[in-house]
Scaffold this active site. Sequence first.
Site, PDB file in Angstrom:
ATOM      1  N   PRO A 182       0.794  -1.222   0.000  1.00  0.00           N
ATOM      2  CG  PRO A 182      -0.060  -1.065   2.151  1.00  0.00           C
ATOM      3  CD  PRO A 182       0.579  -2.041   1.200  1.00  0.00           C
ATOM      4  CG  ASN A 183      -0.216   4.344   1.324  1.00  0.00           C
ATOM      5  OD1 ASN A 183      -1.179   4.883   0.793  1.00  0.00           O
ATOM      6  ND2 ASN A 183      -0.279   3.807   2.531  1.00  0.00           N
ATOM      7  NE  ARG A 212       3.969   6.802   1.557  1.00  0.00           N
ATOM      8  CZ  ARG A 212       4.244   5.564   1.957  1.00  0.00           C
ATOM      9  NH1 ARG A 212       4.738   4.679   1.108  1.00  0.00           N
ATOM     10  NH2 ARG A 212       4.037   5.203   3.192  1.00  0.00           N
ATOM     11  CE1 TYR A 225       8.470   4.939   2.819  1.00  0.00           C
ATOM     12  CE2 TYR A 225       7.221   6.975   3.055  1.00  0.00           C
ATOM     13  CZ  TYR A 225       7.565   5.722   3.520  1.00  0.00           C
ATOM     14  OH  TYR A 225       7.013   5.242   4.682  1.00  0.00           O
ATOM     15  CG  ASN A 238       8.416  -1.937   0.217  1.00  0.00           C
ATOM     16  OD1 ASN A 238       7.937  -2.109   1.341  1.00  0.00           O
ATOM     17  ND2 ASN A 238       8.871  -0.770  -0.205  1.00  0.00           N
ATOM     18  CB  ALA A 258       1.555   0.101   6.268  1.00  0.00           C
ATOM     19  CG  HIS A 302       5.371  -2.396   9.921  1.00  0.00           C
ATOM     20  ND1 HIS A 302       6.713  -2.725   9.917  1.00  0.00           N
ATOM     21  CD2 HIS A 302       5.248  -1.343   9.069  1.00  0.00           C
ATOM     22  CE1 HIS A 302       7.363  -1.895   9.105  1.00  0.00           C
ATOM     23  NE2 HIS A 302       6.502  -1.054   8.579  1.00  0.00           N
ATOM     24  CG  ASP A 344      -0.526 -17.263   7.887  1.00  0.00           C
ATOM     25  OD1 ASP A 344       0.555 -17.382   8.504  1.00  0.00           O
ATOM     26  OD2 ASP A 344      -1.627 -17.206   8.462  1.00  0.00           O
ATOM     27  CD  GLU A 356      10.949  -7.403   5.403  1.00  0.00           C
ATOM     28  OE1 GLU A 356      11.461  -8.358   6.038  1.00  0.00           O
ATOM     29  OE2 GLU A 356      10.272  -6.515   5.932  1.00  0.00           O
ATOM     30  CG  HIS A 389      11.134  -2.187   4.071  1.00  0.00           C
ATOM     31  ND1 HIS A 389       9.786  -2.150   3.822  1.00  0.00           N
ATOM     32  CD2 HIS A 389      11.364  -3.297   4.794  1.00  0.00           C
ATOM     33  CE1 HIS A 389       9.226  -3.202   4.387  1.00  0.00           C
ATOM     34  NE2 HIS A 389      10.165  -3.921   4.981  1.00  0.00           N
ATOM     35  CG  LEU A 390      11.300   2.573  -1.265  1.00  0.00           C
ATOM     36  CD1 LEU A 390       9.946   3.239  -1.397  1.00  0.00           C
ATOM     37  CD2 LEU A 390      12.144   2.823  -2.505  1.00  0.00           C
ATOM     38  CB  SER A 391      12.559   4.367   4.745  1.00  0.00           C
ATOM     39  OG  SER A 391      11.605   3.456   5.275  1.00  0.00           O
ATOM     40  NE  ARG A 409      10.232   5.974   8.336  1.00  0.00           N
ATOM     41  CZ  ARG A 409       9.248   5.772   7.455  1.00  0.00           C
ATOM     42  NH1 ARG A 409       9.360   4.802   6.549  1.00  0.00           N
ATOM     43  NH2 ARG A 409       8.163   6.513   7.496  1.00  0.00           N
ATOM     44  NE  ARG A 413       7.129   4.252   9.699  1.00  0.00           N
ATOM     45  CZ  ARG A 413       5.998   4.397   8.989  1.00  0.00           C
ATOM     46  NH1 ARG A 413       5.621   3.475   8.150  1.00  0.00           N
ATOM     47  NH2 ARG A 413       5.263   5.494   9.120  1.00  0.00           N
TER      48      ARG A 413
HETATM   49  C1  DHK Z   1       7.100   1.635   3.018  1.00  0.00           C
HETATM   50  C2  DHK Z   1       5.982   1.961   3.717  1.00  0.00           C
HETATM   51  O1  DHK Z   1       4.871   2.337   3.074  1.00  0.00           O
HETATM   52  C3  DHK Z   1       5.942   1.948   5.181  1.00  0.00           C
HETATM   53  O2  DHK Z   1       4.671   1.665   5.695  1.00  0.00           O
HETATM   54  C4  DHK Z   1       6.984   1.016   5.775  1.00  0.00           C
HETATM   55  C5  DHK Z   1       8.293   1.075   3.670  1.00  0.00           C
HETATM   56  C6  DHK Z   1       8.343   1.279   5.150  1.00  0.00           C
HETATM   57  C7  DHK Z   1       9.563   1.461   2.927  1.00  0.00           C
HETATM   58  O3  DHK Z   1      10.466   2.068   3.497  1.00  0.00           O
HETATM   59  O4  DHK Z   1       9.649   1.139   1.743  1.00  0.00           O
HETATM   60  O5  DHK Z   1       7.026   1.173   7.157  1.00  0.00           O
END
Ligand code: DHK
Length: 161
Positions: free
Chosen positions: A23-24, A31, A36, A87, A90, A93, A100, A111, A113-115, A120, A124
């Site tokens: 998501p997002n 964003r 990010y 990735n 959210a 977490h 599953d 796995e 993640h950008l950040s 953080r 997270r």
């Molecule tokens: C991306 C998100 O949308 C967050 O909810 C995660 C992750 C971190 C990222 O860093 O790519 O906590």
Amino acid sequence: MAVQGRRKRTARRSRRVLVLHGPNLNLIGTREPAIYGRTTLARVDAQLRELGTELGVTVETFQSNSEGALVDRIQAARGTAAAIVINAGAYTHTSVAMRDALLAVELPVVEVHLSNTYKREAFRHRSLIADIAVGQVVGFGAESYLLGLRAAVGVLARGAS
Ligand code: DHK
């Protein structure tokens, strides 16, 4: 003939890596760019496909804001993909359902993640995917995905998971 067909299917599957965005992540580029980055998802996907070609794998990408759609896509990877780079945003977490599904398909998972999630907020720091993944790549912005793809291809080459 049947054996040959099976071999062909296995060979195709072994060259396909599924990259999932949660998501997002459709909003990256605009964003919270300080966190990010400024690279759009379309650009990330194009870079992944390019790198895949270089590494000899087909990269398939999928983004959804919906947990169920992501679970469905993970389930569909069984028998069609050789590895998953994810990735989960959210859902990393929170989502027992995605964890599953990843366990169910028995594919190597990387796995990303950008950040750097560990720098953080405390919520997270926990990932429901980390302990079932081969490894994690975090904190390198869009480069995390490319490093993650390289790692997945390395895992496939070694036949490890
Ligand atoms: C991306 C998100 O949308 C967050 O909810 C995660 C992750 C971190 C990222 O860093 O790519 O906590």
